[in-house]
Design a protein around this motif. Structure first.
Motif, PDB file in Angstrom:
ATOM      1  N   GLY A 274       0.827  -1.081  -0.208  1.00  0.00           N
ATOM      2  CA  GLY A 274      -0.077   0.043  -0.188  1.00  0.00           C
ATOM      3  C   GLY A 274       0.674   1.462  -0.094  1.00  0.00           C
ATOM      4  O   GLY A 274       2.059   1.294   0.213  1.00  0.00           O
ATOM      5  N   THR A 275       0.299   2.337   0.035  1.00  0.00           N
ATOM      6  CA  THR A 275       0.803   3.682   0.069  1.00  0.00           C
ATOM      7  C   THR A 275       0.981   4.241   1.403  1.00  0.00           C
ATOM      8  O   THR A 275       0.144   3.787   2.152  1.00  0.00           O
ATOM      9  N   GLY A 276       2.000   5.254   1.869  1.00  0.00           N
ATOM     10  CA  GLY A 276       2.008   5.172   3.198  1.00  0.00           C
ATOM     11  C   GLY A 276       0.856   6.267   3.398  1.00  0.00           C
ATOM     12  O   GLY A 276       0.228   6.161   4.657  1.00  0.00           O
ATOM     13  N   LEU A 277       0.452   7.267   2.697  1.00  0.00           N
ATOM     14  CA  LEU A 277      -0.822   8.093   2.940  1.00  0.00           C
ATOM     15  C   LEU A 277      -2.112   7.392   3.153  1.00  0.00           C
ATOM     16  O   LEU A 277      -2.789   7.695   3.940  1.00  0.00           O
ATOM     17  N   SER A 278      -2.434   6.498   1.994  1.00  0.00           N
ATOM     18  CA  SER A 278      -3.431   5.698   2.379  1.00  0.00           C
ATOM     19  C   SER A 278      -3.509   4.669   3.602  1.00  0.00           C
ATOM     20  O   SER A 278      -4.642   4.826   4.236  1.00  0.00           O
ATOM     21  N   ALA A 279      -2.494   4.139   3.874  1.00  0.00           N
ATOM     22  CA  ALA A 279      -2.152   3.420   5.111  1.00  0.00           C
ATOM     23  C   ALA A 279      -2.543   4.473   6.430  1.00  0.00           C
ATOM     24  O   ALA A 279      -3.325   3.852   7.179  1.00  0.00           O
ATOM     25  N   ALA A 280      -2.018   5.429   6.352  1.00  0.00           N
ATOM     26  CA  ALA A 280      -2.044   6.343   7.334  1.00  0.00           C
ATOM     27  C   ALA A 280      -3.419   6.878   7.706  1.00  0.00           C
ATOM     28  O   ALA A 280      -4.090   6.983   8.732  1.00  0.00           O
ATOM     29  N   LEU A 281      -4.115   7.242   6.499  1.00  0.00           N
ATOM     30  CA  LEU A 281      -5.639   7.663   6.548  1.00  0.00           C
ATOM     31  C   LEU A 281      -6.520   6.649   7.090  1.00  0.00           C
ATOM     32  O   LEU A 281      -7.326   6.923   7.888  1.00  0.00           O
ATOM     33  N   SER A 282      -6.096   5.477   6.462  1.00  0.00           N
ATOM     34  CA  SER A 282      -7.008   4.288   6.910  1.00  0.00           C
ATOM     35  C   SER A 282      -7.026   4.022   8.213  1.00  0.00           C
ATOM     36  O   SER A 282      -7.923   3.772   8.928  1.00  0.00           O
ATOM     37  N   SER A 283      -5.710   3.917   8.745  1.00  0.00           N
ATOM     38  CA  SER A 283      -5.384   3.844  10.634  1.00  0.00           C
ATOM     39  C   SER A 283      -5.951   4.971  11.213  1.00  0.00           C
ATOM     40  O   SER A 283      -6.801   4.491  12.241  1.00  0.00           O
ATOM     41  N   PHE A 284      -6.036   6.041  10.643  1.00  0.00           N
ATOM     42  CA  PHE A 284      -6.543   6.906  11.640  1.00  0.00           C
ATOM     43  C   PHE A 284      -8.076   7.018  11.603  1.00  0.00           C
ATOM     44  O   PHE A 284      -8.577   7.029  12.679  1.00  0.00           O
ATOM     45  N   CYS A 285      -8.688   7.008  10.203  1.00  0.00           N
ATOM     46  CA  CYS A 285     -10.238   6.786  10.387  1.00  0.00           C
ATOM     47  C   CYS A 285     -10.703   5.559  11.087  1.00  0.00           C
ATOM     48  O   CYS A 285     -11.816   5.678  11.667  1.00  0.00           O
ATOM     49  N   PHE A 286     -10.015   4.531  10.706  1.00  0.00           N
ATOM     50  CA  PHE A 286     -10.722   3.117  11.196  1.00  0.00           C
ATOM     51  C   PHE A 286     -10.409   3.190  12.807  1.00  0.00           C
ATOM     52  O   PHE A 286     -11.307   2.745  13.733  1.00  0.00           O
ATOM     53  N   PHE A 287      -9.350   3.556  13.410  1.00  0.00           N
ATOM     54  CA  PHE A 287      -9.054   3.681  14.728  1.00  0.00           C
ATOM     55  C   PHE A 287      -9.964   4.520  15.605  1.00  0.00           C
ATOM     56  O   PHE A 287     -10.694   4.181  16.270  1.00  0.00           O
ATOM     57  N   ALA A 288     -10.245   5.698  14.826  1.00  0.00           N
ATOM     58  CA  ALA A 288     -11.210   6.642  15.354  1.00  0.00           C
ATOM     59  C   ALA A 288     -12.781   6.152  15.382  1.00  0.00           C
ATOM     60  O   ALA A 288     -13.496   6.291  16.330  1.00  0.00           O
ATOM     61  N   SER A 289     -13.001   5.281  14.169  1.00  0.00           N
ATOM     62  CA  SER A 289     -14.480   4.678  14.099  1.00  0.00           C
ATOM     63  C   SER A 289     -14.559   3.558  15.149  1.00  0.00           C
ATOM     64  O   SER A 289     -15.650   3.375  15.684  1.00  0.00           O
ATOM     65  N   GLY A 290     -13.563   2.984  15.387  1.00  0.00           N
ATOM     66  CA  GLY A 290     -13.406   1.902  16.481  1.00  0.00           C
ATOM     67  C   GLY A 290     -13.624   2.261  17.712  1.00  0.00           C
ATOM     68  O   GLY A 290     -14.433   2.096  18.655  1.00  0.00           O
ATOM     69  N   ALA A 291     -12.600   3.234  18.215  1.00  0.00           N
ATOM     70  CA  ALA A 291     -12.562   4.017  19.414  1.00  0.00           C
ATOM     71  C   ALA A 291     -13.905   4.768  19.909  1.00  0.00           C
ATOM     72  O   ALA A 291     -14.004   5.299  21.102  1.00  0.00           O
ATOM     73  N   ILE A 292     -14.585   5.243  18.877  1.00  0.00           N
ATOM     74  CA  ILE A 292     -15.711   6.187  19.151  1.00  0.00           C
ATOM     75  C   ILE A 292     -16.971   5.356  19.840  1.00  0.00           C
ATOM     76  O   ILE A 292     -17.689   5.868  20.652  1.00  0.00           O
ATOM     77  N   ILE A 293     -16.881   3.930  19.727  1.00  0.00           N
ATOM     78  CA  ILE A 293     -18.093   3.262  19.636  1.00  0.00           C
ATOM     79  C   ILE A 293     -18.073   3.121  21.525  1.00  0.00           C
ATOM     80  O   ILE A 293     -19.270   3.206  21.911  1.00  0.00           O
TER      81      ILE A 293
END
Length: 364
Positions: A274-293
């Motif tokens: 993958g690319t660094g930017l796409s992996a970073a954005l995915s990690s940020f967004c999905f961590f946040a989506s999990g952590a908000i629950i």
């Protein structure tokens, strides 16, 4: 077949319905593909049609009014019509692996062998899709799972100490932001570092310019091939052929990059990482989506045990879903992966909750 029992015919009719439904699944998937993948899927559909013809021959005039295909095959068909995604191929891989033909005396050995090979064909097709999304998907799944588990553990641990609900809420939000930023930054650095390591293994383009001037007697090029894993004799022979071609054609472009035994970064490596930017954005967004629950019950004003119970239930559902998705895409049992994810996540949260209770008691 006059000696066939009613039970035999019922089984044959079920097989026939499933074969027709599976052929339809492959045709639906083929309609969404191009080139070689489309041809392969259509060939699989044709093979399922041959199997269906076998059961039609056994049933004769009774090959009518067939029952519905089994639930798994119907679900596959629905998914194929609506999505045609890697998930369908992963499920089809498991379905092919569970074929009953190997143990059925009325199925031919060729049919049983076909189903076994079909499983490998679908596995290979699914692997292409897994490889294309593995870099971003890995970051997404790990990010969501880490967000769910870490923030549930944080919220439960803080809440168990007996502090005010507002403190638990703000702690959860702080944990969400800190974790998401940390995950995004860490994933970016990780992917960029891995790419840089691959690029460091790629042959230097400038080295090609030196090939026409190499001494044919000494043939230093053989050392390059030996360093890449070739035996001494093979390396010398390959180097002699390569230099002879370079001197004959006057061109050395791509010789080192395409040489047998070379260790280079490829397009497949790029897809897998993958690319660094796409992996970073995915990690940020999905961590946040999990952590908000785990924070949601507190955001909606719940307090005490009710908030804890709702948070645990919501996170449990999310862990089961992420575990099942990983199971489907990996070709493993979705149920086992879901239960494993659930046990690990709740186990970690339980530890911090107990520690929070103990800490709260000590303070009190």
């Amino acid at each position: 077949m006059q000696s066939a029992t009613r039970k035999d015919k019922s089984r044959w009719r079920r097989y026939l319905a499933n074969e027709r439904a599976e052929a339809a699944v492959y045709r639906e998937l083929a309609a969404r593909r191009e080139g070689e993948e489309r041809a392969i899927l259509l060939a699989l559909a044709e093979a399922e049609g041959r199997h269906a013809a076998h059961w039609i021959e056994l049933l004769g005039d009774e090959a009518k009014g067939l029952p519905e295909a089994d639930l798994r095959t119907r679900v596959l068909g629905g998914l194929a019509r609506r999505f045609g995604s890697i998930f369908v191929l992963a499920l089809a891989q498991r379905a092919e692996a569970r074929s009953p033909y190997a143990d059925d005396p009325d199925a031919t050995p060729a049919m049983a062998a076909d189903e076994r090979i079909h499983g490998e064909v679908v596995r290979s097709l699914a692997a292409r899709g897994r490889r294309r999304l593995s870099g971003t998907f890995r970051a997404a799944v790990f990010g969501a799972n880490d967000g769910l588990v870490s923030n549930l553990a944080l919220v439960l641990g803080i809440g168990a100490t007996g502090v005010a609900t507002e403190v638990v809420l703000f702690s959860g939000i702080a944990g969400l932001l800190a974790g998401a930023l940390s995950m995004g930054a860490g994933e970016y650095v990780s992917v960029r570092s891995q790419r840089e390591l691959l690029e460091a293994s790629t042959p230097d383009p400038a080295a090609h310019d030196a090939l026409p001037d190499l001494d044919l007697e000494a043939n230093e090029l053989a050392l390059v091939y030996r360093a890449r894993g070739m035996s001494e004799d093979d390396a010398i022979a390959r180097a002699e052929r390569t230099l002879a071609r370079v001197h004959a054609t006057g061109s050395s472009h791509g010789v080192l990059t395409t040489a047998t035994g070379s260790v280079t970064a490829t397009d497949d490596d790029d897809e897998a990482i993958g690319t660094g930017l796409s992996a970073a954005l995915s990690s940020f967004c999905f961590f946040a989506s999990g952590a908000i629950i785990p924070v949601l019950p507190y955001l909606f004003g719940l307090t005490g045990f009710v908030a804890v119970a709702v948070a645990v239930v919501l996170v449990s559902i999310a862990l089961i879903i992420t575990g099942a998705v990983v199971g489907v895409l990996s070709g493993a049992s979705p149920l086992k992966r879901a239960m494993r994810q659930l046990a690990i996540g709740l186990g970690a949260a339980l530890v911090t909750y107990v520690l929070g209770l103990a800490f709260g008691t000590t303070i009190g």
